[in-house]
Each structure stands twice: as C-alpha cells, then as structure tokens.
Design a protein around this motif. Sequence first.
Motif, mmCIF file in Angstrom:
data_model
loop_
_atom_site.group_PDB
_atom_site.id
_atom_site.type_symbol
_atom_site.label_atom_id
_atom_site.label_comp_id
_atom_site.label_asym_id
_atom_site.label_seq_id
_atom_site.Cartn_x
_atom_site.Cartn_y
_atom_site.Cartn_z
ATOM 1 N N UNK A 70 -106.901 75.622 -70.521
ATOM 2 C CA UNK A 70 -107.809 74.670 -71.151
ATOM 3 C C UNK A 70 -108.953 75.417 -71.851
ATOM 4 N N UNK A 71 -109.565 76.338 -71.106
ATOM 5 C CA UNK A 71 -110.675 77.107 -71.666
ATOM 6 C C UNK A 71 -110.205 77.917 -72.876
ATOM 7 N N UNK A 72 -109.003 78.473 -72.742
ATOM 8 C CA UNK A 72 -108.451 79.278 -73.835
ATOM 9 C C UNK A 72 -108.253 78.433 -75.093
ATOM 10 N N UNK A 73 -107.704 77.222 -74.896
ATOM 11 C CA UNK A 73 -107.471 76.322 -76.031
ATOM 12 C C UNK A 73 -108.797 75.974 -76.698
ATOM 13 N N UNK A 74 -109.823 75.719 -75.860
ATOM 14 C CA UNK A 74 -111.141 75.404 -76.416
ATOM 15 C C UNK A 74 -111.634 76.573 -77.252
ATOM 16 N N UNK A 75 -111.503 77.785 -76.711
ATOM 17 C CA UNK A 75 -112.005 78.955 -77.427
ATOM 18 C C UNK A 75 -111.298 79.110 -78.772
ATOM 19 N N UNK A 76 -109.973 78.847 -78.778
ATOM 20 C CA UNK A 76 -109.235 78.962 -80.039
ATOM 21 C C UNK A 76 -109.745 77.937 -81.047
ATOM 22 N N UNK A 77 -109.931 76.687 -80.588
ATOM 23 C CA UNK A 77 -110.428 75.646 -81.495
ATOM 24 C C UNK A 77 -111.830 75.996 -81.992
ATOM 25 N N UNK A 123 -120.455 75.637 -68.351
ATOM 26 C CA UNK A 123 -119.419 76.257 -69.188
ATOM 27 C C UNK A 123 -118.364 75.241 -69.659
ATOM 28 N N UNK A 124 -117.646 74.633 -68.716
ATOM 29 C CA UNK A 124 -116.464 73.856 -69.120
ATOM 30 C C UNK A 124 -116.825 72.527 -69.790
ATOM 31 N N UNK A 125 -117.785 71.795 -69.217
ATOM 32 C CA UNK A 125 -118.161 70.519 -69.845
ATOM 33 C C UNK A 125 -118.709 70.748 -71.252
ATOM 34 N N UNK A 126 -119.516 71.781 -71.401
ATOM 35 C CA UNK A 126 -120.080 72.063 -72.717
ATOM 36 C C UNK A 126 -118.972 72.350 -73.722
ATOM 37 N N UNK A 127 -117.957 73.069 -73.260
ATOM 38 C CA UNK A 127 -116.837 73.386 -74.157
ATOM 39 C C UNK A 127 -116.143 72.117 -74.642
ATOM 40 N N UNK A 174 -108.368 63.975 -75.880
ATOM 41 C CA UNK A 174 -107.017 64.272 -76.319
ATOM 42 C C UNK A 174 -106.925 64.248 -77.845
ATOM 43 N N UNK A 175 -107.561 63.233 -78.462
ATOM 44 C CA UNK A 175 -107.543 63.141 -79.923
ATOM 45 C C UNK A 175 -108.243 64.351 -80.543
ATOM 46 N N UNK A 176 -109.328 64.785 -79.912
ATOM 47 C CA UNK A 176 -110.064 65.935 -80.438
ATOM 48 C C UNK A 176 -109.201 67.189 -80.416
ATOM 49 N N UNK A 177 -108.517 67.401 -79.301
ATOM 50 C CA UNK A 177 -107.660 68.591 -79.192
ATOM 51 C C UNK A 177 -106.465 68.486 -80.128
#
Lengths: 514, 144
Positions: free
Chosen positions: A265-272, A352-356, A398-401
């Motif tokens: 999840x964190x990795x996907x956020x970082x990529x986006x 960290x995670x919520x902010x992401x 989900x829509x955002x991702x």
Amino acid sequence: MRKTVTAAALAAPALLALSGPALAQSLDQRINDTFANATGWFVSFIFSPFPGTSFPWIVAWLVVAATVFTVYFGLVQFRAFRHSISLVKGDYSDPDDAGEVSHFQALATALSGTIGLGNIAGVAVAVGIGGPGATFWMILAGLLGMASKFTECTLGVKYRNEYPDGTVSGGPMYYMTKGFAERGLPMGRVLAVLFSVFCILGALGGGNMFQANQAHAQISNVVGDYPGWITGLVFAGIVFAVIVGGLKSIASVTEKVVPFMGLLYVLAVLVILGMNADKIGWAFGQIFAGAFTGLGVAGGMVGALIQGFRRAAFSNEAGVGSAAIAHSAVRTKEPITEGFVSLLEPFIDTVVICTMTALVIIITGQLVTDPETGLYLLNEAGTAIQTVDGNSGVALTSAAFSSAFGWFSYVLALAVVLFAFSTMISWSYYGLKAWTYLFGEGRTKELVFKVIFCIFVVIGASASLGPVIDFSDAAIFAMAVVNIVALYFLMPIVKRELDSYMSRLKSGEIRKFK
Amino acid sequence: MTHKIVVGFDGSASGRAALDFAVRVARAQGGSIVIAHVLEWSPYSFLTPNEIEERHKRRKEELARARTAVLDPVVAELAESGVETSTALKYGHIAETLCKIASDEGAGQIVIGRTGHSTLSARLFGSVAGSLAQAAPVPVTIVP
C-alpha cells in the motif's frame, strides 16, 4: 456448530438466487433501520456539541488529554523517538531472553490491529467531509496522540495480571483496579467495569461492524452490488473458525500477509506521489490552507478540525485503551520500554500512512472544486464535498488509486478485506479480555462472547455506512472517556518510571546488548 | 587453541553423526564438548494477539521439551564415555547462535552434521553449514 456456520456461508449465494434480490435488499434495510434506531441516543450523547457551538465535547476531551500528556512528559514523543527505534530494533534486548515476545513483535501485532480501514476508509471520510485541511488536524492529532499511547501502554504492562501458567492478561481494566488501589484512590473498580462495557461495544462496533461494512463495500465495488448479509455470513464463518474453532492457520497467514499488504500500500502511494511529484507542494498547500480557512467545506475550519481529530483517534486509537491490552503481554523488566515502543504506533499509523492516503485523494483530484473560486463544492445534501463519481469512504480511496492504476482497485479490495479481517481478530481479543474481566474466564463464557461477535459481523455488513460509522466512533470514544480519566490519576506513576529510566539510561546502567 | 568443541545437535541422525565424531576427536585430544541445541527463532516474525499472550508459557514448554527429549538422553549416554560434556540451549538464528556459543565458551572448533540434499529453501536462504562457513570465529567441521 462450526460446520453449520460454514455451511450457511456456502449456501448463502444459492439462497440469494432462490429468494431474489428484492427480498434480500429489504432484509438489509430492516437490519439497518433497527440498528440505527437502537443506537441513535448513544451516538448523539457522545457527539453532543458544547452548548451554543458545533464542537463535540468528545473531540476536545481527546485532544486536551493528548496535549496534557505531551506537556506533562516533556514532549516524550520527540525526546524518546530515537530510543524507541533502538528498542524495536532489539538493541537493548538481552539475547538470553530470545524466544520471548520481542518489542518488534508486540508493535507489529498492535499495528495490525490499528492499521486498517481507518487508514483507507477513515481518511477518505475525513477528507471527503472536512476537505484537505482535515489532514493537517489529523497529523497534529497523531503527533499528540503518541503521548497518550505512551502513557496507557506503560501502565498496561506495569499492572497486568500474570498467571501461574505463564500467560498474562492486561489492559486498562487492570491498571484501573490495581493502580487506583495502589494510590489509595476509590472508584477504580467502577471505572474498570465501565471501560469493559464500552470496550465490548467498541469491539463490536469499530473493531467489527465498521470493518465488515467497509469490506463489503469494497468487494461489491469490484464484483458488483449484492446484499451485505452474504458478505457478513462468509466473514462471520471465517472469524468463527478462527476465534472459536481455533483455526490458527488462517490467523497466522493473515498476520504474515497484512504487513506485506501494508508495505504494498505504502509503495503504491509512493509511486502515485512520484508520478505527481509536481503536485505534492500544491497538495500540502491545500492541506495548510484548508486547515485554517476550510476552503468552503461543510462546517468550514471547525468542520475540518473535527473530522481530522475524529478520524485520527479512530485510526490510531491513542487514548482509547485498546493498545494497552495489545502491548501488555510483552516480557520486559521495564514496563516503560513498552510505552516507548507503542508511541511509534500513532506515528506510523496516522502521521505516515493516513497522510499518504489523504495526499493521494487530494492529488488525484477526486474532490470537485468550483472552477471560478477554487473552493470545494458541496454535494446536494450539503453534508460532504462533491466527489468525481459521488464516492465516499473506501470507494473514494479506491477511485483515487484507480485513477493512477486501473487494476489497483483489486489490490485495494484484497488489502481492505485482509486489514478488516486482522482488525477483527485483534478486536475480538480486546473485547474478549473485557468480557472475561467482567464475567470471569471459562470456556462457555468466552464462547458466548465469540458468538455475539460473529453475529455483529453480519449486522455490520448489512447496515449502511452512516449508522455503523457513528456507532463505531461513539463506542470507541466512550472507551476513551473512561480510560483518560484513569490516565490522569495514574500519570504520576508513569512520570516516576520515566524519570528513573531516563536517569539510568544516561548513567549507563541500562546498556545496549548490540 | 583450546580443546573445547561445540557440537550443533538437534536430535536427528546427522546431528548424531556430528556428535559421535566430536566425541572421538575430544577423546583423542583430551578435550571437552558442548552439546548445543538451538531453537530457531526470529524476533521479527509476526504473531497473533493470542500467540503473544501464550508466548512465555510456550517458551517454557519448548525449553523443557528440548531439555528432556533432546539433550538429557545424550548427556546421560555420554556420561560413561570419559569425555567431559556440557550443554547449551538457546533461541535464535541457528548459525549465528552457534557462533555466539563458540565464542562465549571459548571453544576451539564447531562440529555440525550435514542435512544432506540441497533443498530449494537452502538455495534461496542459505543453509546452516553455508552460513557457518562464512561467519564462524573458529574452524568448522561438517560431518556427512
């Protein structure tokens, strides 16, 4: 018994085919109405605002407590941050104690109870209603909450019950009774009973129904709409197999997959975020501007603040007392070391995670703004910000991702289901501890609670998000009301431990093994 | 070089071969042996709340079982061999822990048995023998 439930879960889709969707939908509706009627009074009491304002007293209660602990312990969350990381790395662990639960394991297990839907769906609710500014208040609440968590987990370890067979039971109910008795204070037992009652409700609400509800929302988002009670029955069957049937394999598989999903999840956020690197500055600008002006969202700045604090508390559970149950089983000579370790939890979870998650929702442009004024537009009912597809909660995340990776909704669906499941397992444990505190330990008594827990899985999956999220919040915040009263009375004990530990750390009496 | 030998012993046939070899060497050199049994354990694994609650109890049970089922029988058997024996029972990463026991005991060498076939997991994660060869502070003998 176990067989019956599993069979029922398997038969559910067949049943649906027979009865037709209309009947099934009305069953969902009936469960929903009954539930909303039954819990309404409790919800309105917990969230009642200060007279003449729209500011709920409970939010002030949590933030004031976190601030008091932060000041009283001299910014312990920043002072001891590096030491906390050393403890988790095992730098201070005696190698001869290998084989006991390590600080890392205690933290990981507690985190798998808190990381979950709060980070995915809860943030979407906060940003959806309170706008980007809610993120600022969420981060602030996370940073302050570290001190609350530190206080409750230190006490949780210090006053746990150790039984002759080597097992332990701990949590707020034990520090309420034993800690109050030690200080010669009355009412410890009363607080403990109250806490246990609310903890059971919280376990059934936020730790169960909210999870089932959002897991269903996510699954039906992917495979198409179908009645919630089906998801409920399947989930209830699996939860039942684990907590009643002792099917350890499912639980341990989840425990191993959840951290992996968290990383993914964190990795996907970082990529986006990397793909939209040019917008990160703008997004933080929105977060800061929204924090103090509201940017036209429902309820303005106060609305953003309330949403931010509310969702942060729900996500990291600081001050709620649940973490004190999770951390109390660690074997350590110094209870305060577990306090240090636990203060990392709100940091990882919220800061960290919520902010992401919030950044992804903001950056991918899910929230609709007025092209002329740049302010956020409200939906027709005026209760939340308009979103691109009218999504809220987990569907919004989900829509955002998906706007970045089309296939991500599938990964997210899997993550949500696993997070929901691991949170349920953790909360079934917290609820059970409160239950056995009230009614005593014993196979039949424990079974009664576990069956009730499974029934609420079905109710949670069937009801609609509104009543479920309100009740979940209310029950969890009610735990915080009682827990924080106890923390105020017992914080001098933690202070003594902190001062003694810090001076021994400085003098070199407490030394590293690595 | 001291004549103390650390033997990695897990109760298996290959462990047994290593132990017999070590006893012969110790007898020839007039040395002693340390029978080391390591219970695989990582402080970074993930546990459920229930496992955490029961961990201390389980650990006691595991240690007791290792002592009575693995170590005590061979110690009793070696009592007549004329070789001085002691035991070490630890939790941890097997190769790392054997190295640590060797340095703590001031041993001159480590003897372990070979597990036999090179399994897929050994290829991926490395075997005890391979790790020992890389990291041991003293000479290592691998008994087939």
